[in-house]
Design a protein around this motif. Sequence first.
Motif, PDB file in Angstrom:
ATOM      1  N   GLN A   1      12.179 -25.276 -41.075  1.00 56.43           N
ATOM      2  CA  GLN A   1      12.217 -25.490 -39.636  1.00 56.43           C
ATOM      3  C   GLN A   1      13.340 -26.442 -39.243  1.00 56.43           C
ATOM      4  OE1 GLN A   1      11.204 -28.350 -37.578  1.00 56.43           O
ATOM      5  NE2 GLN A   1      11.754 -27.132 -35.804  1.00 56.43           N
ATOM      6  N   LEU A   2      13.476 -27.547 -39.953  1.00 51.47           N
ATOM      7  CA  LEU A   2      14.537 -28.513 -39.638  1.00 51.47           C
ATOM      8  C   LEU A   2      15.924 -27.918 -39.868  1.00 51.47           C
ATOM      9  CD1 LEU A   2      13.033 -31.836 -41.026  1.00 51.47           C
ATOM     10  CD2 LEU A   2      13.423 -31.211 -38.643  1.00 51.47           C
ATOM     11  N   THR A   3      16.084 -27.172 -40.948  1.00 52.86           N
ATOM     12  CA  THR A   3      17.373 -26.536 -41.241  1.00 52.86           C
ATOM     13  C   THR A   3      17.746 -25.538 -40.157  1.00 52.86           C
ATOM     14  OG1 THR A   3      16.957 -26.814 -43.600  1.00 52.86           O
ATOM     15  CG2 THR A   3      18.666 -25.243 -42.965  1.00 52.86           C
ATOM     16  N   LEU A   4      16.811 -24.675 -39.780  1.00 54.08           N
ATOM     17  CA  LEU A   4      17.082 -23.705 -38.717  1.00 54.08           C
ATOM     18  C   LEU A   4      17.417 -24.398 -37.402  1.00 54.08           C
ATOM     19  CD1 LEU A   4      14.373 -20.937 -39.198  1.00 54.08           C
ATOM     20  CD2 LEU A   4      16.836 -20.634 -39.242  1.00 54.08           C
ATOM     21  N   ALA A   5      16.669 -25.429 -37.049  1.00 52.80           N
ATOM     22  CA  ALA A   5      16.910 -26.131 -35.799  1.00 52.80           C
ATOM     23  C   ALA A   5      18.277 -26.800 -35.786  1.00 52.80           C
ATOM     24  CB  ALA A   5      15.808 -27.162 -35.557  1.00 52.80           C
ATOM     25  N   ILE A   6      18.658 -27.429 -36.867  1.00 58.42           N
ATOM     26  CA  ILE A   6      19.965 -28.106 -36.933  1.00 58.42           C
ATOM     27  C   ILE A   6      21.101 -27.096 -36.855  1.00 58.42           C
ATOM     28  CG2 ILE A   6      21.496 -29.434 -38.443  1.00 58.42           C
ATOM     29  CD1 ILE A   6      18.944 -30.970 -39.344  1.00 58.42           C
TER      30      ILE A   6
ATOM     31  N   TYR B   1      22.052 -25.391 -21.870  1.00 54.33           N
ATOM     32  CA  TYR B   1      20.886 -26.270 -21.736  1.00 54.33           C
ATOM     33  C   TYR B   1      19.579 -25.518 -22.012  1.00 54.33           C
ATOM     34  CZ  TYR B   1      24.488 -29.137 -19.756  1.00 54.33           C
ATOM     35  OH  TYR B   1      25.638 -29.843 -19.584  1.00 54.33           O
ATOM     36  N   PHE B   2      19.522 -24.269 -21.564  1.00 56.87           N
ATOM     37  CA  PHE B   2      18.353 -23.440 -21.831  1.00 56.87           C
ATOM     38  C   PHE B   2      18.142 -23.290 -23.334  1.00 56.87           C
ATOM     39  CE2 PHE B   2      16.832 -19.139 -22.832  1.00 56.87           C
ATOM     40  CZ  PHE B   2      15.574 -19.175 -22.244  1.00 56.87           C
ATOM     41  N   TRP B   3      19.201 -22.993 -24.072  1.00 48.64           N
ATOM     42  CA  TRP B   3      19.073 -22.767 -25.519  1.00 48.64           C
ATOM     43  C   TRP B   3      18.807 -24.061 -26.277  1.00 48.64           C
ATOM     44  CZ3 TRP B   3      17.343 -18.569 -27.114  1.00 48.64           C
ATOM     45  CH2 TRP B   3      17.665 -17.379 -26.481  1.00 48.64           C
ATOM     46  N   ILE B   4      19.317 -25.172 -25.815  1.00 49.92           N
ATOM     47  CA  ILE B   4      19.002 -26.456 -26.460  1.00 49.92           C
ATOM     48  C   ILE B   4      17.502 -26.735 -26.358  1.00 49.92           C
ATOM     49  CG2 ILE B   4      19.282 -28.957 -26.269  1.00 49.92           C
ATOM     50  CD1 ILE B   4      22.215 -28.441 -25.523  1.00 49.92           C
ATOM     51  N   ILE B   5      16.938 -26.510 -25.176  1.00 50.62           N
ATOM     52  CA  ILE B   5      15.497 -26.726 -24.996  1.00 50.62           C
ATOM     53  C   ILE B   5      14.693 -25.780 -25.866  1.00 50.62           C
ATOM     54  CG2 ILE B   5      13.613 -26.520 -23.326  1.00 50.62           C
ATOM     55  CD1 ILE B   5      15.641 -27.564 -21.226  1.00 50.62           C
ATOM     56  N   ILE B   6      15.056 -24.503 -25.897  1.00 49.98           N
ATOM     57  CA  ILE B   6      14.322 -23.518 -26.706  1.00 49.98           C
ATOM     58  C   ILE B   6      14.406 -23.875 -28.186  1.00 49.98           C
ATOM     59  CG2 ILE B   6      14.271 -21.100 -27.448  1.00 49.98           C
ATOM     60  CD1 ILE B   6      13.147 -21.555 -24.663  1.00 49.98           C
ATOM     61  N   VAL B   7      15.592 -24.203 -28.671  1.00 49.04           N
ATOM     62  CA  VAL B   7      15.777 -24.505 -30.095  1.00 49.04           C
ATOM     63  C   VAL B   7      14.980 -25.739 -30.499  1.00 49.04           C
ATOM     64  CG1 VAL B   7      17.490 -25.336 -31.764  1.00 49.04           C
ATOM     65  CG2 VAL B   7      17.987 -23.339 -30.370  1.00 49.04           C
TER      66      VAL B   7
ATOM     67  N   LEU C   1      12.298 -27.291 -28.788  1.00 45.43           N
ATOM     68  CA  LEU C   1      10.882 -27.368 -28.446  1.00 45.43           C
ATOM     69  C   LEU C   1      10.027 -26.239 -29.010  1.00 45.43           C
ATOM     70  CD1 LEU C   1      11.019 -28.661 -24.769  1.00 45.43           C
ATOM     71  CD2 LEU C   1      10.726 -29.951 -26.876  1.00 45.43           C
ATOM     72  N   VAL C   2      10.618 -25.097 -29.295  1.00 48.67           N
ATOM     73  CA  VAL C   2       9.850 -23.974 -29.840  1.00 48.67           C
ATOM     74  C   VAL C   2      10.161 -23.911 -31.328  1.00 48.67           C
ATOM     75  CG1 VAL C   2       9.353 -21.522 -29.674  1.00 48.67           C
ATOM     76  CG2 VAL C   2      10.060 -22.771 -27.645  1.00 48.67           C
ATOM     77  N   GLN C   3       9.349 -24.514 -32.103  1.00 51.39           N
ATOM     78  CA  GLN C   3       9.562 -24.814 -33.515  1.00 51.39           C
ATOM     79  C   GLN C   3      10.369 -23.761 -34.291  1.00 51.39           C
ATOM     80  OE1 GLN C   3       8.809 -27.848 -34.785  1.00 51.39           O
ATOM     81  NE2 GLN C   3       8.360 -28.294 -32.691  1.00 51.39           N
ATOM     82  N   ILE C   4       9.803 -23.016 -35.166  1.00 49.88           N
ATOM     83  CA  ILE C   4      10.552 -22.098 -36.021  1.00 49.88           C
ATOM     84  C   ILE C   4      11.052 -20.894 -35.235  1.00 49.88           C
ATOM     85  CG2 ILE C   4      10.333 -20.518 -37.989  1.00 49.88           C
ATOM     86  CD1 ILE C   4       8.530 -22.577 -39.310  1.00 49.88           C
ATOM     87  N   ILE C   5      10.314 -20.467 -34.231  1.00 50.16           N
ATOM     88  CA  ILE C   5      10.668 -19.261 -33.498  1.00 50.16           C
ATOM     89  C   ILE C   5      11.865 -19.486 -32.574  1.00 50.16           C
ATOM     90  CG2 ILE C   5       9.772 -17.553 -31.859  1.00 50.16           C
ATOM     91  CD1 ILE C   5       6.991 -18.167 -33.037  1.00 50.16           C
ATOM     92  N   GLY C   6      12.044 -20.673 -32.042  1.00 53.59           N
ATOM     93  CA  GLY C   6      13.147 -20.963 -31.122  1.00 53.59           C
ATOM     94  C   GLY C   6      14.525 -20.708 -31.718  1.00 53.59           C
TER      95      GLY C   6
ATOM     96  N   VAL D   1      15.247 -18.852 -34.271  1.00 54.73           N
ATOM     97  CA  VAL D   1      15.333 -17.424 -34.587  1.00 54.73           C
ATOM     98  C   VAL D   1      15.635 -16.630 -33.320  1.00 54.73           C
ATOM     99  CG1 VAL D   1      14.025 -15.433 -35.418  1.00 54.73           C
ATOM    100  CG2 VAL D   1      13.841 -17.614 -36.614  1.00 54.73           C
ATOM    101  N   PHE D   2      14.959 -16.957 -32.202  1.00 51.14           N
ATOM    102  CA  PHE D   2      15.255 -16.303 -30.926  1.00 51.14           C
ATOM    103  C   PHE D   2      16.710 -16.516 -30.533  1.00 51.14           C
ATOM    104  CE2 PHE D   2      10.736 -16.230 -28.938  1.00 51.14           C
ATOM    105  CZ  PHE D   2      10.467 -15.062 -29.623  1.00 51.14           C
ATOM    106  N   TYR D   3      17.220 -17.716 -30.745  1.00 53.12           N
ATOM    107  CA  TYR D   3      18.621 -17.974 -30.390  1.00 53.12           C
ATOM    108  C   TYR D   3      19.556 -17.073 -31.184  1.00 53.12           C
ATOM    109  CZ  TYR D   3      23.215 -19.964 -30.187  1.00 53.12           C
ATOM    110  OH  TYR D   3      24.564 -20.101 -30.033  1.00 53.12           O
ATOM    111  N   PHE D   4      19.346 -16.978 -32.486  1.00 55.45           N
ATOM    112  CA  PHE D   4      20.260 -16.181 -33.295  1.00 55.45           C
ATOM    113  C   PHE D   4      20.118 -14.690 -33.020  1.00 55.45           C
ATOM    114  CE2 PHE D   4      20.357 -19.999 -36.098  1.00 55.45           C
ATOM    115  CZ  PHE D   4      21.709 -20.263 -35.928  1.00 55.45           C
ATOM    116  N   ILE D   5      18.943 -14.237 -32.589  1.00 60.08           N
ATOM    117  CA  ILE D   5      18.753 -12.822 -32.291  1.00 60.08           C
ATOM    118  C   ILE D   5      19.178 -12.495 -30.856  1.00 60.08           C
ATOM    119  CG2 ILE D   5      17.010 -11.018 -31.982  1.00 60.08           C
ATOM    120  CD1 ILE D   5      15.482 -12.280 -34.320  1.00 60.08           C
ATOM    121  N   LEU D   6      18.758 -13.299 -29.886  1.00 56.61           N
ATOM    122  CA  LEU D   6      18.956 -12.969 -28.478  1.00 56.61           C
ATOM    123  C   LEU D   6      20.086 -13.720 -27.792  1.00 56.61           C
ATOM    124  CD1 LEU D   6      15.224 -12.956 -27.327  1.00 56.61           C
ATOM    125  CD2 LEU D   6      16.636 -10.996 -27.918  1.00 56.61           C
ATOM    126  N   GLY D   7      20.326 -14.946 -28.167  1.00 57.86           N
ATOM    127  CA  GLY D   7      21.219 -15.782 -27.377  1.00 57.86           C
ATOM    128  C   GLY D   7      22.636 -15.905 -27.856  1.00 57.86           C
TER     129      GLY D   7
END
Length: 66
Positions: free
Chosen positions: A18-23, A41-47, A49-54, A56-62
């Motif tokens: 989780q920490l590696t993905l978030a960083i 700013y939207f993606w910073i908040i998602i990455v 605050l939404v633990q492991i899924i945030g 992953v969502f960024y790399f897939i959608l954002g």
Amino acid sequence: MEQFIDYLPLFIPILIIQLTLAIIALVHVLKHPNYRFGNKYFWIIIVLLVQIIGPVFYFILGRGDA
């Protein structure tokens, strides 16, 4: 408390992942100006605050084109 200690070998790798993905996702968000959906700013908040899924969502959608 004993139950937590029993599950500690399972929690440590999950925490490291989780920490590696978030960083990695946060560094990518901060360095790249283009996003397919949302803004920086939207993606910073998602990455953050939404633990492991945030992340992953960024790399897939954002993540936009370099």
